[in-house]
Each structure stands twice: as structure tokens, then as C-alpha cells.
Design an enzyme around this catalytic site. Structure first.
Site, PDB file in Angstrom:
ATOM      1  N   HIS A 108       0.670  -0.818  -0.017  1.00  0.00           N
ATOM      2  CA  HIS A 108      -0.123   0.091  -0.330  1.00  0.00           C
ATOM      3  C   HIS A 108       0.378   0.917  -0.372  1.00  0.00           C
ATOM      4  O   HIS A 108       0.211   2.175  -0.223  1.00  0.00           O
ATOM      5  CB  HIS A 108      -1.097  -0.005   1.357  1.00  0.00           C
ATOM      6  CG  HIS A 108      -1.966  -1.153   1.354  1.00  0.00           C
ATOM      7  ND1 HIS A 108      -2.522  -1.581   0.204  1.00  0.00           N
ATOM      8  CD2 HIS A 108      -2.734  -1.518   2.355  1.00  0.00           C
ATOM      9  CE1 HIS A 108      -3.459  -2.357   0.113  1.00  0.00           C
ATOM     10  NE2 HIS A 108      -3.382  -2.870   1.385  1.00  0.00           N
ATOM     11  N   ASP A 146      -2.642 -10.625  -2.104  1.00  0.00           N
ATOM     12  CA  ASP A 146      -3.156  -9.902  -1.371  1.00  0.00           C
ATOM     13  C   ASP A 146      -4.884 -10.309  -1.372  1.00  0.00           C
ATOM     14  O   ASP A 146      -5.072  -8.835  -3.002  1.00  0.00           O
ATOM     15  CB  ASP A 146      -2.287  -8.648  -0.911  1.00  0.00           C
ATOM     16  CG  ASP A 146      -2.880  -8.425   0.412  1.00  0.00           C
ATOM     17  OD1 ASP A 146      -2.690  -8.697   1.600  1.00  0.00           O
ATOM     18  OD2 ASP A 146      -3.642  -7.780   1.391  1.00  0.00           O
ATOM     19  N   HIS A 183      -6.025  -7.299  -0.842  1.00  0.00           N
ATOM     20  CA  HIS A 183      -6.172  -6.066  -1.436  1.00  0.00           C
ATOM     21  C   HIS A 183      -5.464  -5.523  -2.112  1.00  0.00           C
ATOM     22  O   HIS A 183      -4.901  -6.680  -2.599  1.00  0.00           O
ATOM     23  CB  HIS A 183      -6.048  -4.885   0.333  1.00  0.00           C
ATOM     24  CG  HIS A 183      -6.507  -5.212   1.269  1.00  0.00           C
ATOM     25  ND1 HIS A 183      -6.287  -6.131   2.150  1.00  0.00           N
ATOM     26  CD2 HIS A 183      -8.300  -5.103   2.068  1.00  0.00           C
ATOM     27  CE1 HIS A 183      -7.400  -6.372   3.477  1.00  0.00           C
ATOM     28  NE2 HIS A 183      -8.251  -5.772   3.628  1.00  0.00           N
ATOM     29  N   ASP A 185      -4.843 -12.837   3.058  1.00  0.00           N
ATOM     30  CA  ASP A 185      -6.019 -12.049   3.618  1.00  0.00           C
ATOM     31  C   ASP A 185      -6.689 -12.749   3.488  1.00  0.00           C
ATOM     32  O   ASP A 185      -8.466 -12.294   3.731  1.00  0.00           O
ATOM     33  CB  ASP A 185      -5.664 -10.983   4.005  1.00  0.00           C
ATOM     34  CG  ASP A 185      -4.812 -10.207   3.238  1.00  0.00           C
ATOM     35  OD1 ASP A 185      -4.289 -10.967   1.704  1.00  0.00           O
ATOM     36  OD2 ASP A 185      -4.346  -8.969   3.352  1.00  0.00           O
TER      37      ASP A 185
HETATM   38 ZN    ZN Z   1      -4.293  -7.517   2.517  1.00  0.00          ZN
END
Ligand code: ZN
Length: 320
Positions: free
Chosen positions: A97, A133, A135, A220
Site C-alpha cells: 500500500h 493479497d 487488498h 488475507d
Molecule cells: Zn491485505
């Protein structure tokens, strides 16, 4: 981290440890701005606090953050310089991120992006980053958005944090077509990921012919994870890693490095990391993808994949 280490030990994969190190300013500045690096160093020197709503730092953060980026660099060097071409890197904090000039979502330095830039500085011309991931890897996308030498492929649940990663974000300027986003509806299971791999991810990677693969490996999207609504099982990570290993075997002299990103259930991380490590060194595990062939996807997932295929066909002839 302890969970991932335990998983690695139990995976039965023969290991050879490589010494990590701290990333240098020169290495970091290939992907982050000078202004951000100064701001980050100044903030961390304060001892503890928050860089954004959820990015906390404390006394040990400087060493952990610089060490995480340095460890992925060291694994890339090992894959290029030794006969061990597959590497796994267990680090926290995660990195995907972190943008050019901003810390976000537990991430301060973008470990995988820094390692990709390092590989390029060593003369590699085409690098692929696969981010599974749950996200979206907004930071990695941001860093390489107009860079044709880095193919960024992200599979993520949609719509969740950080709200980026639409299917029609496909890169800009010289990097047009080199960003491949696969936003997937909640409840995606192995069958959905297998279809995404077989119909989109693997053909594109094969067409791009990367000289090194990097995996932003968050765990995740696992069914046990408390932060997401995906339903991957630990064993799904074996065929995912193994399928990417096959691409590495074909185009990248088997060079592939997997780095830990997110994941918030310790048992899921432990088992998924073990499966990923085993898949990475066992190309035959890729065959497990065939279990999902012929499985009908639910309407929403099928529609999502069709619209991604339609968008990507403009850029990749292998999807036509
Ligand atoms: Zn994540």
C-alpha cells in the site's frame, strides 16, 4: 511472522537461509520520493505514533521497515547470483500500500517495488509482480503505473480497502496495458481464482515473458481471515505458487521470489505459507488447478471475469 516461519519449517521444503540487510537510501529512492523518505525518517525518529489512520510505528519500526525492504532485495540477489532461484521472504511490515510519497495501510516502504527496481538496476528488462493479497496493491500500481518494464497483476476483493484497483485501470503512458487489475466479488473461492489464473493471469504472464517474478503474498483472501470475505483454502496457495513457478521455469530461469504482505489469521498464514513454499519449489503442484476445471462460477464472479477479459483483450493478444 512466527506463524509464517513455523509454516515454512513444516512445509518440508529444503531451505538455505540468505542474510538480510537494511535497504540503502539509494535503493529506496528508486521508488519513493526524497521528500517522503525524509518525512518518514523524521517521523520514525520520534519514537512512536501514526503515519495515517492505521499505520502505527514504534521504536523498532525503523529497523523492521528498512530490514523488510533489504530482505526482499537480498532474496532477489540470491535468485540472480546463486543456484537457488526460488526465494521466500517473511517480513513485516508489509509494503504494497505504500505509494511513491505516502505510508498507508500498515505499509511504509514498498518492499516488493523496491526489490523490483533493484532487479531492474541489475539489468533485467521485464519484471512481473503478482499481488494476491486480498487488498489492491495500490502503492505498487502507483509506483509503476507508467513503467513498461514492470507488469503488475493484482487479484483483490472488490470493493474493499483501499478502494482502488478497478478493472479499467490498465496503466498510463508508456505503461499502458502493464497494469492488470482483477477486482473480484466477495466469496471468491479456489474455483474463481483458478478461472482467473487460467483465463487471464497465466496467459498474460506467458505473453509478457518476465525475467523474474515477484509475488506480493498476502494471505488475507483465506477463508479464516477476519478482514476479508474471500474463501481461499490453504491448499489453493500451493497451486497458485506452483503455476507461477511454471511461468518462471519457462521465461525467467526459474527465478521467483515470494514476499509476505498482509494476512491476519495466524493459522491461515502458517498453513498458507507452507503451501506456497511447497508450490514454489514443486512445479507439479500446478496440476491441482485442474480440480476446478468445469466448475460453474456464480453469476457475479463470471461477470467480473468476463469484463476483465474484455478490457485486457485490447492489450494482450493471448486473450483474444
Ligand atoms: Zn491485505
Amino acid at each position: 511472522m512466527a506463524a509464517a516461519e513455523r509454516g515454512l519449517l513444516e512445509s518440508g521444503v529444503r531451505q538455505c537461509a540468505v542474510s538480510g540487510r537494511l535497504a540503502s537510501a539509494e535503493e529506496i529512492l528508486r521508488v519513493h520520493s526524497n521528500e517522503y523518505l525524509s518525512r518518514l525518517e523524521l517521523a520514525l525518529a520520534r519514537g512512536q505514533g501514526f503515519l495515517d489512520g492505521d499505520t502505527f510505528f514504534s521504536g523498532g519500526s525503523h529497523k523492521a521497515v528498512w530490514g523488510a525492504a533489504g530482505a526482499v532485495i537480498a532474496a532477489v540477489d540470491a535468485s540472480l547470483d546463486t543456484e537457488i532461484h526460488q526465494g521466500v521472504v517473511i517480513v513485516r511490515p508489509p509494503g504494497h500500500h505504500a505509494t511513491i510519497d505516502r505510508a498507508m495501510g500498515f505499509c511504509m516502504l514498498n518492499n516488493v517495488a523496491i526489490a523490483a527496481a533493484h532487479a531492474r538496476s541489475r539489468g533485467l528488462k521485464r519484471l512481473a509482480i503478482v499481488d494476491w493479497d486480498v487488498h489492491h496493491g495500490n502503492g505498487t500500481q502507483d509506483i509503476f503505473i507508467s513503467d513498461p518494464s514492470v507488469l503488475f497483476v493484482s487479484l483483490h476483493q472488490w470493493p474493499i480497502y483501499p478502494g482502488t484497483g478497478r478493472a479499467d485501470d490498465v496503466g498510463e503512458r508508456d505503461g499502458l496495458g502493464r497494469t492488470v487489475n482483477l477486482p473480484l466479488p466477495a466469496n471468491g473461492n479456489g474455483a474463481v481464482y483458478a478461472a482467473a489464473f487460467e483465463r487471464i493471469v497465466l496467459p498474460i504472464l506467458d505473453e509478457f515473458e518476465p525475467e523474474l517474478l515477484l509475488i506480493s503474498a498476502g494471505f488475507d483472501a483465506h477463508e479464516r481471515d477476519p478482514l476479508s470475505g474471500m474463501r481461499l483454502k490453504s491448499t489453493d496457495y500451493a497451486w497458485m505458487a506452483s503455476s507461477l513457478r511454471r511461468v518462471a521455469d519457462k521465461h525467467a530461469e526459474s527465478r521467483i521470489v515470494l514476499a509476505l504482505e498482509g494476512g491476519y489469521d495466524l493459522r491461515a498464514i502458517e498453513q498458507s505459507f507452507a503451501n506456497s513454499a511447497r508450490g514454489l519449489v514443486t512445479p507439479a503442484e500446478a496440476e491441482l488447478i485442474s480440480e476446478f476445471r468445469g466448475v460453474k462460477l456464480d453469476y457475479e464472479a463470471e461477470q467480473a471475469l468476463r469484463s476483465i477479459e474484455k478490457i485486457q483483450r485490447t492489450h494482450w493478444s493471448s486473450l483474444r
